[in-house]
Design a protein around this motif. Sequence first.
Motif, PDB file in Angstrom:
ATOM      1  N   ASN A 259      34.827  33.050  34.697  1.00  0.00           N
ATOM      2  CA  ASN A 259      35.652  33.269  35.894  1.00  0.00           C
ATOM      3  C   ASN A 259      37.096  32.828  35.688  1.00  0.00           C
ATOM      4  O   ASN A 259      37.893  32.849  36.625  1.00  0.00           O
ATOM      5  CB  ASN A 259      35.056  32.526  37.093  1.00  0.00           C
ATOM      6  CG  ASN A 259      35.028  31.020  36.864  1.00  0.00           C
ATOM      7  OD1 ASN A 259      34.927  30.566  35.728  1.00  0.00           O
ATOM      8  ND2 ASN A 259      35.090  30.254  37.936  1.00  0.00           N
TER       9      ASN A 259
ATOM     10  N   THR B 159      40.071  38.420  34.987  1.00  0.00           N
ATOM     11  CA  THR B 159      39.125  37.379  34.618  1.00  0.00           C
ATOM     12  C   THR B 159      38.812  37.496  33.129  1.00  0.00           C
ATOM     13  O   THR B 159      38.931  38.571  32.522  1.00  0.00           O
ATOM     14  CB  THR B 159      37.823  37.493  35.417  1.00  0.00           C
ATOM     15  OG1 THR B 159      37.199  38.752  35.130  1.00  0.00           O
ATOM     16  CG2 THR B 159      38.098  37.384  36.916  1.00  0.00           C
TER      17      THR B 159
ATOM     18  N   ASP C  84      39.049  32.122  39.167  1.00  0.00           N
ATOM     19  CA  ASP C  84      39.168  33.157  40.191  1.00  0.00           C
ATOM     20  C   ASP C  84      38.135  32.964  41.289  1.00  0.00           C
ATOM     21  O   ASP C  84      38.416  33.164  42.455  1.00  0.00           O
ATOM     22  CB  ASP C  84      38.981  34.537  39.543  1.00  0.00           C
ATOM     23  CG  ASP C  84      38.905  35.655  40.567  1.00  0.00           C
ATOM     24  OD1 ASP C  84      39.752  35.667  41.475  1.00  0.00           O
ATOM     25  OD2 ASP C  84      38.006  36.500  40.459  1.00  0.00           O
TER      26      ASP C  84
END
Length: 360
Positions: free
Chosen positions: A250, A215, A350
């Motif tokens: 993310n 990430t 993610d």
Amino acid sequence: MARVTTAVDKQAQAYLPDFCSAGTILVVVLVAALIAIVLTLAGNPASGTFLVQLAERSLFVLWLALLSAAVLCRIRGWVEAFGSTRAFVISFLLLEVLCLLLAEAAWQITGRFSQAIIADSHTGFLWRTFAISSIVIALAMRYLYISSEWRRSIVLEAQARVSALQALIRPHFLFNSMNTIAALTRSDPRRAEEAVEDLSDLLRVNLGGPRDRATLKDELEIAAIYQRIEKLRLGDRLKVRWNVADLPMNALMPNLTIQPLIENAIYHGVETVADGGEVVVTGRQLGDRLTIEIRNPVTRGAKRLREGNRMALSNISQRFELAYGARAAVDVEEREDSFTIRLEFPFEADRPADAEPVPA
């Protein structure tokens, strides 16, 4: 830091390409058109009938190609679960059955016209279609096998590069860090303890098992740890400004991307300037595209792109190409007094975004 698992290995070793994508469909249509032209030329058409026969064969071949792509699009995940050998057999048999069904449908439909379009007997047409399709499908399956093996070798090479990158902690950085920590143990024990923890975190990340993606939050945290350690050594000569609040934390990106670039910006940039300088990291999101720029000062007239810098850039460029293909870019901008690396890549999340802290 949470470990992020992705499907890069699985996708790279997949036997069949993504027949649902527009690019693959375009290739299928172009190959089908070429096959139709070859079949028409091989049939030695009479004068003035080439275009008519080409249209007839193109209609049949294109229908077959598009229907085959649609079937493979639907069953790809199921077929891949059986492994490459069984995937070959199952795909071959399904495409053969589809080809014979389409040939039978074409015969029945054209047979209803007063003047038959297919100048062949029923059995002869089916057998000829079966023989030609068997050769074409077998060649296509063989090509897909070679392509899958090539993709697999590329992935293995990329993983080896990631492992090599993880092992490339420059000895001088480790020695300098240990000397700095040793000096701090007497003058400032609290900062020495923090430095040891930072160095431990950095070594754990660099020496841990290879992974494909991380990430953006993890990438920035790793880079911030490296910055804090170097800050202890360089003091006021080093400044790093993080303008990354607009980036989604993310977002996924190739693992170990930002930290090596920060390392290069310090080692090949700030350290070469007598009074030091500021590394500026700027990130922004525009739709489904992310851009990250890392700019560092350089000594005027200094030789650019030393070997270590060039190797890191080449490594990152190849991994971005593997991960995103033509959807990503790694650009270099050189000016008289600055050096900028620009990363552009698609936004792939993610997990749902939350309020994530960014490096200070």
